[in-house]
Design a protein around this motif. Structure first.
Motif, PDB file in Angstrom:
ATOM      1  N   PHE A 221     116.747  64.619  46.766  1.00  0.00           N
ATOM      2  CA  PHE A 221     116.910  63.849  45.537  1.00  0.00           C
ATOM      3  C   PHE A 221     115.662  63.012  45.335  1.00  0.00           C
ATOM      4  CE2 PHE A 221     118.231  59.893  43.331  1.00  0.00           C
ATOM      5  CZ  PHE A 221     118.569  60.465  42.112  1.00  0.00           C
ATOM      6  N   LEU A 222     115.046  63.139  44.159  1.00  0.00           N
ATOM      7  CA  LEU A 222     113.857  62.367  43.795  1.00  0.00           C
ATOM      8  C   LEU A 222     114.265  61.364  42.730  1.00  0.00           C
ATOM      9  CD1 LEU A 222     110.788  61.861  43.892  1.00  0.00           C
ATOM     10  CD2 LEU A 222     110.530  63.693  42.196  1.00  0.00           C
ATOM     11  N   SER A 223     114.309  60.089  43.103  1.00  0.00           N
ATOM     12  CA  SER A 223     114.808  59.057  42.200  1.00  0.00           C
ATOM     13  C   SER A 223     113.801  58.694  41.118  1.00  0.00           C
ATOM     14  CB  SER A 223     115.162  57.793  42.995  1.00  0.00           C
ATOM     15  OG  SER A 223     115.504  56.736  42.113  1.00  0.00           O
ATOM     16  N   LYS A 224     114.309  58.566  39.894  1.00  0.00           N
ATOM     17  CA  LYS A 224     113.536  58.051  38.766  1.00  0.00           C
ATOM     18  C   LYS A 224     114.288  56.905  38.098  1.00  0.00           C
ATOM     19  CE  LYS A 224     109.955  60.863  38.784  1.00  0.00           C
ATOM     20  NZ  LYS A 224     108.549  60.384  38.876  1.00  0.00           N
ATOM     21  N   ALA A 225     115.172  56.265  38.864  1.00  0.00           N
ATOM     22  CA  ALA A 225     115.983  55.166  38.333  1.00  0.00           C
ATOM     23  C   ALA A 225     115.465  53.829  38.847  1.00  0.00           C
ATOM     24  CB  ALA A 225     117.445  55.344  38.731  1.00  0.00           C
ATOM     25  N   ARG A 226     115.264  52.897  37.935  1.00  0.00           N
ATOM     26  CA  ARG A 226     114.829  51.564  38.321  1.00  0.00           C
ATOM     27  C   ARG A 226     115.939  50.866  39.112  1.00  0.00           C
ATOM     28  NH1 ARG A 226     110.499  49.818  35.099  1.00  0.00           N
ATOM     29  NH2 ARG A 226     110.118  51.089  33.233  1.00  0.00           N
ATOM     30  N   LYS A 227     115.555  50.019  40.044  1.00  0.00           N
ATOM     31  CA  LYS A 227     116.549  49.211  40.744  1.00  0.00           C
ATOM     32  C   LYS A 227     117.057  48.118  39.809  1.00  0.00           C
ATOM     33  CE  LYS A 227     114.830  49.799  45.466  1.00  0.00           C
ATOM     34  NZ  LYS A 227     114.376  49.105  46.700  1.00  0.00           N
ATOM     35  N   ARG A 228     118.354  47.840  39.875  1.00  0.00           N
ATOM     36  CA  ARG A 228     118.922  46.748  39.084  1.00  0.00           C
ATOM     37  C   ARG A 228     120.113  46.164  39.829  1.00  0.00           C
ATOM     38  NH1 ARG A 228     123.114  48.762  34.842  1.00  0.00           N
ATOM     39  NH2 ARG A 228     123.546  50.909  35.482  1.00  0.00           N
ATOM     40  N   ARG A 229     120.386  44.895  39.564  1.00  0.00           N
ATOM     41  CA  ARG A 229     121.473  44.205  40.242  1.00  0.00           C
ATOM     42  C   ARG A 229     122.689  44.110  39.329  1.00  0.00           C
ATOM     43  NH1 ARG A 229     122.012  40.936  44.586  1.00  0.00           N
ATOM     44  NH2 ARG A 229     119.744  40.943  44.947  1.00  0.00           N
TER      45      ARG A 229
ATOM     46  N   GLN B 111     111.127  57.567  44.767  1.00  0.00           N
ATOM     47  CA  GLN B 111     111.634  57.610  46.134  1.00  0.00           C
ATOM     48  C   GLN B 111     112.381  58.931  46.332  1.00  0.00           C
ATOM     49  OE1 GLN B 111     110.823  55.081  48.208  1.00  0.00           O
ATOM     50  NE2 GLN B 111     109.784  54.156  46.455  1.00  0.00           N
ATOM     51  N   TYR B 112     112.175  59.577  47.477  1.00  0.00           N
ATOM     52  CA  TYR B 112     112.880  60.834  47.700  1.00  0.00           C
ATOM     53  C   TYR B 112     113.728  60.765  48.965  1.00  0.00           C
ATOM     54  CZ  TYR B 112     109.527  62.348  51.307  1.00  0.00           C
ATOM     55  OH  TYR B 112     108.772  62.437  52.440  1.00  0.00           O
ATOM     56  N   PHE B 113     114.781  61.569  48.978  1.00  0.00           N
ATOM     57  CA  PHE B 113     115.775  61.547  50.044  1.00  0.00           C
ATOM     58  C   PHE B 113     116.170  62.973  50.405  1.00  0.00           C
ATOM     59  CE2 PHE B 113     116.205  58.172  47.019  1.00  0.00           C
ATOM     60  CZ  PHE B 113     116.338  57.008  47.754  1.00  0.00           C
ATOM     61  N   ASP B 114     116.279  63.249  51.678  1.00  0.00           N
ATOM     62  CA  ASP B 114     116.848  64.513  52.129  1.00  0.00           C
ATOM     63  C   ASP B 114     118.357  64.306  52.213  1.00  0.00           C
ATOM     64  OD1 ASP B 114     117.773  66.766  53.423  1.00  0.00           O
ATOM     65  OD2 ASP B 114     116.170  66.804  54.911  1.00  0.00           O
ATOM     66  N   ILE B 115     119.100  64.883  51.271  1.00  0.00           N
ATOM     67  CA  ILE B 115     120.547  64.669  51.192  1.00  0.00           C
ATOM     68  C   ILE B 115     121.316  65.942  51.553  1.00  0.00           C
ATOM     69  CG2 ILE B 115     120.302  62.845  49.464  1.00  0.00           C
ATOM     70  CD1 ILE B 115     121.208  64.949  47.352  1.00  0.00           C
TER      71      ILE B 115
ATOM     72  N   SER C   2     115.785  63.683  39.886  1.00  0.00           N
ATOM     73  CA  SER C   2     115.886  65.140  40.025  1.00  0.00           C
ATOM     74  C   SER C   2     116.531  65.530  41.346  1.00  0.00           C
ATOM     75  CB  SER C   2     114.495  65.784  39.949  1.00  0.00           C
ATOM     76  OG  SER C   2     113.897  65.564  38.685  1.00  0.00           O
ATOM     77  N   PHE C   3     117.439  66.493  41.279  1.00  0.00           N
ATOM     78  CA  PHE C   3     117.989  67.135  42.465  1.00  0.00           C
ATOM     79  C   PHE C   3     117.208  68.431  42.669  1.00  0.00           C
ATOM     80  CE2 PHE C   3     121.257  64.244  41.239  1.00  0.00           C
ATOM     81  CZ  PHE C   3     121.944  63.907  42.406  1.00  0.00           C
ATOM     82  N   LEU C   4     116.672  68.615  43.874  1.00  0.00           N
ATOM     83  CA  LEU C   4     115.792  69.743  44.185  1.00  0.00           C
ATOM     84  C   LEU C   4     116.464  70.639  45.218  1.00  0.00           C
ATOM     85  CD1 LEU C   4     112.614  67.530  44.713  1.00  0.00           C
ATOM     86  CD2 LEU C   4     113.377  68.543  42.565  1.00  0.00           C
ATOM     87  N   PHE C   5     116.470  71.932  44.954  1.00  0.00           N
ATOM     88  CA  PHE C   5     117.175  72.886  45.807  1.00  0.00           C
ATOM     89  C   PHE C   5     116.205  73.943  46.330  1.00  0.00           C
ATOM     90  CE2 PHE C   5     119.985  71.099  42.700  1.00  0.00           C
ATOM     91  CZ  PHE C   5     121.165  70.851  43.383  1.00  0.00           C
TER      92      PHE C   5
ATOM     93  N   VAL D 102     117.223  70.140  38.884  1.00  0.00           N
ATOM     94  CA  VAL D 102     117.805  69.617  37.655  1.00  0.00           C
ATOM     95  C   VAL D 102     117.459  68.136  37.574  1.00  0.00           C
ATOM     96  CG1 VAL D 102     120.056  69.181  38.759  1.00  0.00           C
ATOM     97  CG2 VAL D 102     119.879  69.290  36.260  1.00  0.00           C
ATOM     98  N   ARG D 103     116.987  67.753  36.415  1.00  0.00           N
ATOM     99  CA  ARG D 103     116.613  66.363  36.174  1.00  0.00           C
ATOM    100  C   ARG D 103     117.632  65.746  35.225  1.00  0.00           C
ATOM    101  NH1 ARG D 103     111.446  64.515  32.564  1.00  0.00           N
ATOM    102  NH2 ARG D 103     111.608  62.260  32.875  1.00  0.00           N
ATOM    103  N   PHE D 104     118.180  64.586  35.618  1.00  0.00           N
ATOM    104  CA  PHE D 104     119.140  63.874  34.776  1.00  0.00           C
ATOM    105  C   PHE D 104     118.448  62.705  34.082  1.00  0.00           C
ATOM    106  CE2 PHE D 104     122.095  65.732  37.951  1.00  0.00           C
ATOM    107  CZ  PHE D 104     122.935  66.412  37.075  1.00  0.00           C
TER     108      PHE D 104
END
Length: 218
Positions: A134-142, A154-158, A187-190, A203-205
């Protein structure tokens, strides 16, 4: 299409709502089917993430044979738990080879509630290696005492968590205060390894009506 980027990223914890339950989740009997045929946009991917997708050895100095990269098809499911959250109740989106971008403003209503997201990547069948990032394109918010959004690039092996979720109800997200955008934004990368071939899709949301939650593209 997916494109390399030299920018490195740290791996952070990837959080989703709720634990596995016995609810059907995205596994329902009928869907409204939608087929995308547009050519996918390029997605810049950190170099280290590309190495994971190409199943390169993690040991420093190790060599690997070149792989044949093949862009493949991907299916995404959006299924409401609470009535009125998803336009059409249950949506099956068929993406072309390489994947594509889904503008969630087309499918998620303004009604508060929970819905499920599921993925089907046929190339995982009989694959000797499987990887989901998962490659994040979302800003952090509280929101209250909680932080939503993993931050830009930021990317994550999920992989392990992904297969657990797909065997159960799928990814469970909530639309209250647009929380789902901070979870899915990116984006979710497969990748599926079969001999000398690596089959890829993404797929990019996004949400064209809520650009403030997303990172600026460079």
């Amino acid at each position: 299409m997916m494109k390399r980027s030299v920018q490195a990223a740290s791996i952070w914890m990837f959080l989703l709502l709720g634990a596995c339950t016995k609810e059907p989740g995205y596994h329902v009997s009928e869907y409204q089917e939608i087929k995308f045929e547009d050519v996918p946009e390029e997605v810049k991917i950190p170099t280290k993430a590309w190495d994971l997708l190409e199943f390169k050895p993690a040991v420093e100095g190790a060599t690997s044979l070149g792989k044949n990269l093949i862009f493949s098809e991907l299916t995404v499911y959006l299924v409401e738990k609470n009535p009125g959250v998803v336009e059409g109740e249950a949506i099956k989106i068929q993406l072309p080879r390489g994947g594509g971008t889904i503008d969630l403003s087309r499918f998620i209503t303004d009604r508060r509630g929970t819905f499920y997201v599921g993925f089907e990547f046929p190339e995982f069948t009989d694959a000797t290696g499987k990887k989901v990032l998962f490659l994040s394109k979302a800003r952090k918010r509280r929101l209250g005492s909680e932080i939503f959004g993993a931050g830009c690039n930021q990317y994550f092996d999920i992989t392990d968590e992904f297969f657990k979720k797909m065997k159960a109800e799928g990814l469970k997200v909530n639309s209250t205060q647009d929380r789902y955008l901070s979870v899915l934004g990116g984006s979710f990368l497969f990748a599926a390894e079969k001999g000398a071939d690596v089959h890829l899709a993404q797929v990019r949301f996004t949400n064209s009506q809520q650009p403030q939650f997303f990172c600026e593209e460079r």
